[in-house]
Scaffold this active site. Structure first.
Site, PDB file in Angstrom:
ATOM      1  N   THR A 180     -36.173   0.555  15.754  1.00 52.54           N
ATOM      2  CA  THR A 180     -34.920   0.092  15.153  1.00 52.54           C
ATOM      3  C   THR A 180     -33.937  -0.460  16.190  1.00 52.54           C
ATOM      4  O   THR A 180     -32.902  -1.018  15.823  1.00 52.54           O
ATOM      5  CB  THR A 180     -34.201   1.244  14.421  1.00 52.54           C
ATOM      6  OG1 THR A 180     -34.051   2.322  15.351  1.00 52.54           O
ATOM      7  CG2 THR A 180     -34.981   1.707  13.214  1.00 52.54           C
ATOM      8  N   LYS A 181     -34.236  -0.278  17.472  1.00 55.14           N
ATOM      9  CA  LYS A 181     -33.307  -0.738  18.502  1.00 55.14           C
ATOM     10  C   LYS A 181     -33.544  -2.228  18.800  1.00 55.14           C
ATOM     11  O   LYS A 181     -34.593  -2.773  18.480  1.00 55.14           O
ATOM     12  CB  LYS A 181     -33.484   0.102  19.777  1.00 55.14           C
ATOM     13  CG  LYS A 181     -33.330   1.613  19.579  1.00 55.14           C
ATOM     14  CD  LYS A 181     -31.977   2.017  19.051  1.00 55.14           C
ATOM     15  CE  LYS A 181     -31.561   3.438  19.374  1.00 55.14           C
ATOM     16  NZ  LYS A 181     -31.965   4.463  18.393  1.00 55.14           N
ATOM     17  N   LEU A 182     -32.592  -2.855  19.470  1.00 52.35           N
ATOM     18  CA  LEU A 182     -32.690  -4.316  19.606  1.00 52.35           C
ATOM     19  C   LEU A 182     -33.826  -4.755  20.510  1.00 52.35           C
ATOM     20  O   LEU A 182     -34.426  -5.797  20.306  1.00 52.35           O
ATOM     21  CB  LEU A 182     -31.349  -4.925  19.987  1.00 52.35           C
ATOM     22  CG  LEU A 182     -30.817  -4.881  21.399  1.00 52.35           C
ATOM     23  CD1 LEU A 182     -31.243  -6.105  22.171  1.00 52.35           C
ATOM     24  CD2 LEU A 182     -29.301  -4.841  21.330  1.00 52.35           C
TER      25      LEU A 182
END
Ligand SMILES: *Cc1c(COP(=O)(O)O)cnc(C)c1O
Length: 359
Positions: A180-182
Site C-alpha cells: 500500500t506504500k508509494l
C-alpha cells in the site's frame, strides 16, 4: 469502487525477467544478489549512507530498537499506524505519548520535553503522511537529554529536508515497503542507519544473530527480505519517477479544488512532498460522518487514517490521554490517492464532497 489506495504493479514482463533469473540461479532468499542490488540502488536514489532491507516496516522498527539497545520508556506519537506503538510494546519498551501539533499532525517537540524522565531512552517520532517532523528541534532535545531517535519514516520515502534526504536525521530511520506504500516490494521495509558502526550489528540481528558458520554474537531474529520481493523493488524503482509525477497531478487537483473548503495539513517549509496521502480535516465528527457516508454511497472509500488514536489502545499502561490526537482522529479522512486514479474519478470524489459541504 474507488478505494483509498490501489497497489501499483510495475511492468509485468520486466518482473518476469527477474523471476527467470531467480529460477536460473536458484538463489531465492538469504541476502541474494537482487537484495544486494536493490540496497545499492536505493542508497544512491535516496541519498543515504547505509540501508538494510528487511521483511517489513514493523520488523525494521523492532530491529532499530534492538540495534540501539532501547530499554525502559520511549516517547512517541499517538497519531500513527498501530505498528509504531505495538512494536515498542512487543519489545518490552513502554510507549509514553507526546501529543501532536494539530496543523502538521506530527509529534509536538514542546510536549516531548515534558515527558522525559530518567527512564526515557528514546524518541520515536513519525513523519506523518510524509510531512517532515521538526527534526531540528527533536535532535536538539535528544542531544540535551542523551536520547536515541528512531524515526518511523514509513511514509517518507524520497522526502528531502533542506535539500538532503530526510532519512539522514536521527540515529535510525525505518521505511515500510508494504504493497500500500508509494514504493513497495510486496512486503518489505528498510533501516537507514546513520552510525556506520551499528550496521554490522543490525545485519546480524536480521539473520538470527549469526555472523558466520562459527559465530553467533547477537540475539537475533529472522527479518530477511527475499529475492522475489527485491525484484519487485527493482521494477518499482525503474518506474518511480512516473509514479511520483502521477501522484503529484492527483495532489494538485485535490489541492486546487479543496483548499479553503476543508482544512489541509500544514507542510513543513523545509520538506519536499512525496504525495503519498491526501488527508482532509473536517469541522467535527458529524461533518466527517456526513462526508464519509456520501462518498460510501457512491462506492468511494476514503480511510480514517489514523484511527483509533494510539493512546486509547487497551494495552497501554499507564493510561494516557492525548486530546489533540483523539480529536483529529475523529474528524480526519484520507482521500483516494494512487497513480492510476483518473481525473474523472477524482472530480467525482471532489463533487461529492462539495455537494455535501454546501448542504
Ligand atoms: C505501514 C506502516 C508501518 C508498518 O509497516 P509494515 O511494512 O506494514 O510492517 C509502520 N509505521 C507506519 C507509520 C506505517 O504507515
Amino acid at each position: 469502487m474507488i478505494n483509498v489506495t490501489k497497489t501499483y504493479l510495475p511492468n509485468k514482463k520486466k518482473y518476469q525477467k527477474y523471476v527467470d533469473e531467480i529460477y536460473a540461479n536458484g538463489w531465492i532468499t538469504n541476502n541474494g544478489p537482487m537484495v544486494k542490488e536493490l540496497e545499492k540502488r536505493l542508497a544512491k536514489y535516496l541519498g543515504v549512507q547505509n540501508i538494510i532491507l528487511v521483511s517489513n516496516g514493523t520488523s525494521a522498527l523492532e530491529i532499530a530498537y534492538r540495534t540501539l539497545d532501547i530499554k525502559g520508556f520511549a516517547i512517541t506519537t499517538p497519531f500513527s499506524f498501530v505498528a509504531t506503538t505495538s512494536s515498542l510494546v512487543t519489545n518490552g519498551i513502554k510507549p509514553i505519548f507526546a501529543d501532536i501539533d494539530a496543523k502538521t499532525l506530527n509529534i509536538d517537540p514542546e510536549k516531548i520535553e515534558e515527558q522525559i524522565t530518567p527512564n526515557t531512552s528514546a524518541i520515536v517520532p513519525v513523519h506523518v503522511f510524509g510531512n517532515a517532523c521538526d527534526v531540528v528541534a527533536i535532535d536538539k532535545i535528544a542531544k540535551k537529554h542523551d536520547l536515541k531517535v528512531i524515526y518511523d519514516a514509513a511514509h517518507a520515502f524520497d522526502v528531502k529536508f533542506k535539500g538532503e534526504s530526510l532519512l539522514n536525521y536521527g540515529d535510525i530511520s525505518t521505511l515500510s515497503f508494504h504493497a500500500t506504500k508509494l514504493f513497495h516490494t510486496i512486503e518489505g521495509g528498510a533501516l537507514i542507519i546513520n552510525d556506520d558502526t551499528l550496521v554490522e550489528k543490525a545485519r546480524y540481528l536480521i539473520n538470527f544473530g549469526i555472523e558466520n558458520a562459527e559465530s553467533i554474537p547477537e540475539l537475533g531474529t529472522n527479518a530477511k527480505m527475499n529475492e522475489f520481493e527485491a525484484a519487485m523493488g527493482l521494477c518499482m524503482l525503474d518506474e518511480i519517477e512516473e509514479v511520483l509525477e502521477k501522484r503529484k497531478n492527483v495532489d494538485d487537483i485535490y489541492h486546487k479544488e479543496l483548499v479553503g473548503l476543508v482544512s489541509l495539513t500544514t507542510q513543513n517549509p523545509h520538506s519536499t512532498k512525496n504525495y503519498g496521502y491526501f488527508p482532509i480535516i473536517l469541522k467535527d465528527e458529524d461533518e466527517r460522518l456526513k462526508i464519509q457516508k456520501a462518498l460510501n454511497e457512491k462506492q468511494i472509500f476514503p480511510r480514517r487514517y489514523f484511527y483509533p488514536s494510539l493512546d486509547t489502545l487497551y494495552y497501554i499502561e499507564p493510561k494516557q490521554k492525548c486530546e489533540i490526537s483523539r480529536t483529529i482522529s475523529n474528524k480526519i479522512l484520507v482521500l483516494p490517492m494512487y497513480p492510476e486514479l483518473s481525473e474523472e474519478e477524482q472530480y467525482h470524489i471532489i463533487e461529492t464532497i462539495k455537494i455535501k459541504m454546501d448542504a
